[in-house]
Design a protein around this motif. Structure first.
Motif, mmCIF file in Angstrom:
data_model
loop_
_atom_site.group_PDB
_atom_site.id
_atom_site.type_symbol
_atom_site.label_atom_id
_atom_site.label_comp_id
_atom_site.label_asym_id
_atom_site.label_seq_id
_atom_site.Cartn_x
_atom_site.Cartn_y
_atom_site.Cartn_z
ATOM 1 N N LEU A 109 1.031 4.077 -2.978
ATOM 2 C CA LEU A 109 0.772 5.488 -2.708
ATOM 3 C C LEU A 109 1.947 6.362 -3.130
ATOM 4 N N THR A 111 0.577 10.003 2.140
ATOM 5 C CA THR A 111 -0.818 10.048 2.564
ATOM 6 C C THR A 111 -1.666 10.471 1.368
ATOM 7 N N PRO A 112 -2.924 10.064 1.338
ATOM 8 C CA PRO A 112 -3.794 10.501 0.232
ATOM 9 C C PRO A 112 -3.855 12.018 0.098
ATOM 10 N N TYR A 149 8.344 10.556 0.111
ATOM 11 C CA TYR A 149 8.190 9.352 -0.698
ATOM 12 C C TYR A 149 9.444 8.482 -0.627
ATOM 13 N N LEU A 196 -1.266 13.339 -2.274
ATOM 14 C CA LEU A 196 -1.627 13.124 -3.672
ATOM 15 C C LEU A 196 -2.665 14.139 -4.133
ATOM 16 N N LYS A 210 0.832 -1.210 0.000
ATOM 17 C CA LYS A 210 0.000 0.000 0.000
ATOM 18 C C LYS A 210 0.865 1.257 0.000
#
Length: 271
Positions: free
Chosen positions: A139, A243-244, A237, A247, A135
């Motif tokens: 992301l 985290t969403p 990163y 993005l 995950k």
């Protein structure tokens, strides 16, 4: 718009500047993987070891794109190419979006070359590096792609609005360097606020002194910039911290600069 994209791609394939940029990404990719391997051999065991070679390109992508875009797309105004496209019947929105689409493709190709540079080391890394969480990996990969698109959007906006190539190159490079420097300051301020520790302060008399700060919470502006600034995102990163929200900030920057660029480009006097 398809014909505009094909024309850009054909010119891009013949550009010595772009091929030089592709070659630059090879040693950069090797350096990132070598750094991760060196950390592992020195005793660092972390899933974040994968972040250096996989997502490290985001750190310098803005500066690389500033150089490539200003010297490649920056010729469109000086050579009268945009004027000729308008005379040929192409709409301004199509011209702008075709440039952005090709810019994103070109940037992703640079990213791909960076990844291919350390492909011969991949087998060794898979056998020795701890497996990353899927995950987090997904992301960070999505975040890096959106981060790259955001860089492209900013660069294309300025390329389409600034008609003097020399001015464009200076503005773009200085902007990316300023963003890089600001991100370092924001990251330092955020980590100091969260982790605490000694901080150099200047008192009312102008004297420097070290002050110990207890761990706490970062201010709203610092927290926002820590999540939103592209270079701060790239650093996170590399540690597989995504985290969403990060993005969404990159996607929002892309939409905002593209929309603003389209509005201003439609009003620009093209000579």
């Amino acid at each position: 718009m398809a014909s505009l994209i094909r024309a850009h791609l054909a010119r891009l394939r013949k550009s010595p500047l772009y091929w030089a940029a592709l070659l630059v990404m090879l040693p950069y990719g090797l350096g990132l993987s070598g750094s991760a391997i060196g950390d592992f051999q020195s005793g660092v065991v972390s899933a974040g070891l994968w972040g250096q070679p996989l997502f490290g390109p985001g750190l310098l992508m803005g500066i690389v794109l500033a150089v490539v875009f200003s010297l490649f797309f920056g010729t469109e105004h000086a050579d009268g190419t945009i004027r000729n496209k308008l005379i040929a019947g192409h709409g301004r929105a199509s011209i702008y979006l075709a440039t952005l689409a090709v810019g994103i493709l070109a940037a992703l190709a640079l990213y791909a070359v960076d990844l291919l540079a350390w492909l011969p080391r991949l087998g060794w890394m898979l056998r020795n590096f701890p497996a990353p969480e899927p995950k987090a990996l997904a992301l960070c990969l999505g975040g890096t792609v959106l981060l790259t698109a955001a860089y492209c959007s900013v660069c294309v906006m300025l390329c389409m609005l600034v008609h003097r190539r020399s001015v464009l190159a200076v503005v773009l490079i200085l902007l990316m360097v300023a963003m890089f420097a600001a991100a370092i300051q924001v990251q330092d301020a955020y980590e100091t606020a969260i982790n605490g520790g000694m901080q150099l302060m200047i008192d009312e008399a102008g004297q420097q002194q070290w002050v110990f700060r207890e761990p706490g919470q970062a201010g709203p502006l610092t927290a926002f910039l820590y999540n939103a600034l592209p270079v701060c995102q790239a650093y996170r990163y590399m540690e597989l911290e995504a985290t969403p929200r990060m993005l969404l900030y990159s996607a929002g920057l892309t939409v905002l600069t593209t929309g603003l660029g389209l509005v201003l480009f439609k009003r620009k006097d093209i000579r």
